[in-house]
Design a protein around this motif. Structure first.
Motif, PDB file in Angstrom:
ATOM      1  N   ALA A  19       0.957  -1.277  -0.046  1.00 28.85           N
ATOM      2  CA  ALA A  19      -0.067  -0.039  -0.064  1.00 28.85           C
ATOM      3  C   ALA A  19       0.866   1.200   0.052  1.00 28.85           C
ATOM      4  O   ALA A  19       0.438   2.210  -0.432  1.00 28.85           O
ATOM      5  CB  ALA A  19      -0.979  -0.040   1.179  1.00 28.85           C
ATOM      6  N   ARG A  24      -3.305  -2.428   5.067  1.00 30.77           N
ATOM      7  CA  ARG A  24      -3.141  -1.458   3.799  1.00 30.77           C
ATOM      8  C   ARG A  24      -3.276   0.151   4.250  1.00 30.77           C
ATOM      9  O   ARG A  24      -2.737   0.926   3.516  1.00 30.77           O
ATOM     10  CB  ARG A  24      -4.155  -2.022   2.870  1.00 30.77           C
ATOM     11  CG  ARG A  24      -3.591  -3.544   2.456  1.00 30.77           C
ATOM     12  CD  ARG A  24      -4.409  -4.172   1.539  1.00 30.77           C
ATOM     13  NE  ARG A  24      -4.252  -5.491   1.283  1.00 30.77           N
ATOM     14  CZ  ARG A  24      -4.956  -6.369   0.443  1.00 30.77           C
ATOM     15  NH1 ARG A  24      -5.820  -5.930  -0.202  1.00 30.77           N
ATOM     16  NH2 ARG A  24      -4.457  -7.626   0.279  1.00 30.77           N
ATOM     17  N   TYR A  82      -5.452  -3.068  -5.811  1.00 27.39           N
ATOM     18  CA  TYR A  82      -4.630  -3.667  -4.928  1.00 27.39           C
ATOM     19  C   TYR A  82      -5.118  -5.377  -5.415  1.00 27.39           C
ATOM     20  O   TYR A  82      -6.055  -5.787  -5.184  1.00 27.39           O
ATOM     21  CB  TYR A  82      -4.535  -3.393  -3.573  1.00 27.39           C
ATOM     22  CG  TYR A  82      -3.408  -3.991  -2.805  1.00 27.39           C
ATOM     23  CD1 TYR A  82      -2.685  -3.139  -2.230  1.00 27.39           C
ATOM     24  CD2 TYR A  82      -3.512  -5.352  -2.145  1.00 27.39           C
ATOM     25  CE1 TYR A  82      -1.610  -3.578  -1.153  1.00 27.39           C
ATOM     26  CE2 TYR A  82      -2.020  -5.792  -1.670  1.00 27.39           C
ATOM     27  CZ  TYR A  82      -1.216  -4.881  -1.291  1.00 27.39           C
ATOM     28  OH  TYR A  82      -0.306  -5.303  -0.555  1.00 27.39           O
TER      29      TYR A  82
END
Length: 356
Positions: A187, A217, A295
């Motif tokens: 992240a 994250r 992600y």
């Protein structure tokens, strides 16, 4: 004609065994030069025995005329050749990729995969998992997030003496039972990328609060922006559910703000595609009007237009590595010392994000 042996005569004892003694599993192990456990594995047709060892042990069994005690064998053979994948994850693409990796590791092992979806919000989730493990007599269990983060489930597996491997964003267990995905690092790469592109008004759609990865994250993203002198305004933070639909809803709320964000980072690719739909419905063009970063880097990331910039998490490799840890003890290996590479997320830059 007189028999070559009189009534008082007895046949010679097999090599390595005293006259008149009934052969035991210990005798087989001693004469074959292997452990008692290896003999037991040969008897139970375990896939975790070298062929040359199997042939040698089988020959000794035949020479001695050894007959296993069926009752004892039943007690020893208390587990099936099934590996369980127990999950509570709303992203079907994540789970499919995880399954493929587990199957890669099980190929040729004689073990099969059985999956068990569950809901951590259910009052009976722990009891249901216990019943599943006991009913299937599982060889072992792989726990992806967020089930891997539930200590009640892990304690149940310990109570049942069922081997397991957990996959999680941070270390929650001993190395031999743990695969860490280092979500904070991934992240952070997304945060630096957007800041370096000149974005300062950035939205973030997290996963559900019940997932530890959501917080990890989010923390990595905030930290990286702070390194670049960019603050993540709480007004531009929305909670999703790691689903496409929640991505659409959260993006709609963020894009309704005045001023709206110039970029949005999402906790997974499913929600990023939801942002794509919300932007299109509002007449916004990606990346001209809005930059988007996801992600996981699921296969869909490179199949949409514009191609999605995403943090790559090697999900299929993670499934394979977790299964290899689970199988290691039966192969005479230490699961904590397999020499597996560390799982390190990495940003894959494509077309969905651009500089201001």
């Amino acid at each position: 004609m007189r028999s070559s042996l009189s009534d008082d005569d007895t046949a010679p004892a097999p090599p390595g065994l005293k006259q008149g003694k009934r052969p035991t599993i210990n005798d087989v192990a001693r004469i074959a030069g292997v452990s008692k456990k290896t003999v037991s594995r040969v008897i139970n047709q375990s896939p975790f025995v070298r062929e040359e060892t199997r042939v040698k042990v089988t020959a000794v069994i035949d020479d001695l005329g050894f007959v296993p005690d069926l009752q004892a064998r039943g007690l020893a053979f208390r587990r099936s050749f099934l590996v369980g994948l127990i999950y509570d994850n709303p992203s079907p693409n994540y789970i499919v990729n995880m399954q493929q990796g587990v199957l890669d590791a099980l190929k040729g092992s004689g073990l099969e995969l059985v999956v068990h979806p569950c809901s951590r919000q259910s009052d009976t989730v722990v009891a249901d998992i216990r019943a599943f493990v006991e009913r299937q007599k599982l060889f072992g269990v792989i726990l992806p997030p967020s089930v891997s983060e539930d200590e009640r489930v892990v304690q149940t597996l310990r109570d049942l003496d069922c081997p397991y491997v957990r996959i999680a964003s941070v270390a929650l267990d001993v190395p031999g039972a743990m695969l860490v995905t280092n979500d904070h690092l991934g992240a952070a790469e997304a945060g630096r990328h957007l800041a370096d592109l000149g974005h300062t008004r950035i939205g973030f759609i997290s996963g559900p609060a019940s997932f530890r990865s959501s917080g990890v994250r989010g923390g990595g993203f905030r930290d990286a922006l702070a390194e670049r002198g960019v603050a993540l305004d709480d007004r531009y933070v929305a909670e999703g559910a790691y689903t496409f639909e929640s991505g659409v809803e959260a993006a709609m709320s963020l894009l309704a703000l005045d001023p709206r964000p110039t970029a949005i980072f999402t906790g997974n690719d499913e929600m990023a595609l939801g942002v794509f739909k919300a932007a299109r419905d509002l007449g916004l063009e990606i990346p001209r009007d809005l930059s988007v970063v996801g992600y996981d880097d699921l296969p869909m990331a490179s199949r949409v237009w514009p191609n999605l910039t995403s943090v790559r998490l090697p999900i299929r490799d993670m499934g394979r590595m977790a299964a290899e840890k689970l199988l290691a003890p039966m192969r005479g290996l230490d699961p904590a010392r397999l020499g597996q590479p560390e799982v390190r997320p990495s940003l894959v830059v494509r077309d969905s994000a651009r500089g201001l």
